[in-house]
Motif scaffolding. Structure first.
Motif, short mmCIF file in Angstrom:
data_model
loop_
_atom_site.label_atom_id
_atom_site.label_comp_id
_atom_site.label_asym_id
_atom_site.label_seq_id
_atom_site.Cartn_x
_atom_site.Cartn_y
_atom_site.Cartn_z
N TYR A 37 0.83 -1.21 0.00
CA TYR A 37 0.00 0.00 0.00
C TYR A 37 0.86 1.26 0.00
N THR A 68 -9.13 0.03 -1.17
CA THR A 68 -10.31 -0.62 -0.61
C THR A 68 -11.12 -1.30 -1.70
N LEU A 71 -9.47 -4.52 -2.62
CA LEU A 71 -9.76 -5.55 -1.62
C LEU A 71 -11.18 -6.08 -1.78
N GLU A 120 -2.86 -5.95 3.95
CA GLU A 120 -3.92 -5.38 4.76
C GLU A 120 -3.73 -5.73 6.24
N HIS A 123 -1.49 -3.36 7.87
CA HIS A 123 -2.17 -2.09 8.16
C HIS A 123 -3.34 -2.28 9.14
N ALA A 125 -5.91 -4.17 9.14
CA ALA A 125 -7.24 -4.36 8.52
C ALA A 125 -8.07 -3.08 8.56
N HIS A 127 -8.65 -0.85 6.26
CA HIS A 127 -9.48 -0.62 5.08
C HIS A 127 -10.69 -1.55 5.08
N ILE A 128 -10.49 -2.79 5.49
CA ILE A 128 -11.61 -3.73 5.58
C ILE A 128 -12.60 -3.27 6.64
#
Length: 222
Positions: A37, A68, A71, A120, A123, A125, A127-128
């Motif tokens: 990312y 995002t 993903l 992810e 980071h 998670a 963005h999730i």
């Protein structure tokens, strides 16, 4: 004859926009999985597509929203496969093997998905957690696992009282590790976990492990 081009019809504009968006997501998937990312650059993604940085921001809003969206699409592929899985006609043992094989096959065919998930996790998670679409998506596999577990326990084939999420984690762990750690594992132990010559061995081994866990005699609660 006029030299002025006829304007695109609404349907054509929609199709063009969909193609452009899909192309951006294709390139962004490769770039994020390659560079991570933080390392990925929207300028580089634009340069590899037939569009501009400005249009990427128009379609997605920015780098964070683009990641995002990448993903969301990546998870959507496996969720769709899970939804289409038909195991109701199989006995519980064959059904759970089929589910494990689906995860095995998907992770092998989509190494970019493995890298994106790893990124992810680095980071946290974030963005999730912020994605409403991923929150709604859930995991159809859990519903399938619950049905199979219930059928297996009612028939006496499965002796273990297993939680569906735990079993999903067990299956995913093997499939994920096999792809994500192939290089380090190979360097340390001299064996390529995705060697085509050993593919069926590992595919069968996964099913054997899952069935052994589900049919093992249990002592007192640990």
């Amino acid at each position: 004859m006029t030299s002025v081009e006829e304007p695109a019809r609404p349907g054509e504009r929609i199709r063009d926009a969909a193609r452009t968006r899909a192309e951006i997501l294709d390139v962004a998937t490769r770039e994020f999985s390659r560079a991570g990312y933080d390392g990925a650059r929207v300028d580089e993604i634009a340069a590899r597509t037939r569009t501009t940085k400005r249009m990427i921001y128009y379609y997605f809003g920015g780098k964070e929203q683009l990641f995002t969206a990448v993903l969301e699409r990546a998870y959507g592929v496996i969720r769709e496969a899970e939804q289409q899985l038909d195991v109701d006609h199989l006995d519980p043992v064959a059904a759970i093997r089929r589910l494990a094989e689906l995860t095995f096959d998907h992770h092998e065919r989509h190494p970019d998905f493995i890298r994106l998930v790893g990124i992810e996790n680095i980071h946290g998670a974030e963005h999730i957690a912020a994605s409403e679409e991923l929150g709604r998506m859930g995991s159809p596999a859990l519903d399938v696992i619950r049905r199979i577990l219930t059928a297996g326990q009612e028939s006496g084939l499965f002796t273990a009282d297993v939680d569906a999420v735990d079993l999903h984690a067990m299956i995913s762990s093997f499939c994920f590790f096999r792809v994500s750690n192939r290089h380090t594992f190979g360097a340390l132990f001299g064996r390529d976990l995705v060697d085509p010559g050993r593919r069926e061995h590992y595919r069968a081994m996964l099913g054997d492990m899952v069935i052994a866990y589900l049919t093992a005699e249990r002592t007192a609660e640990r």
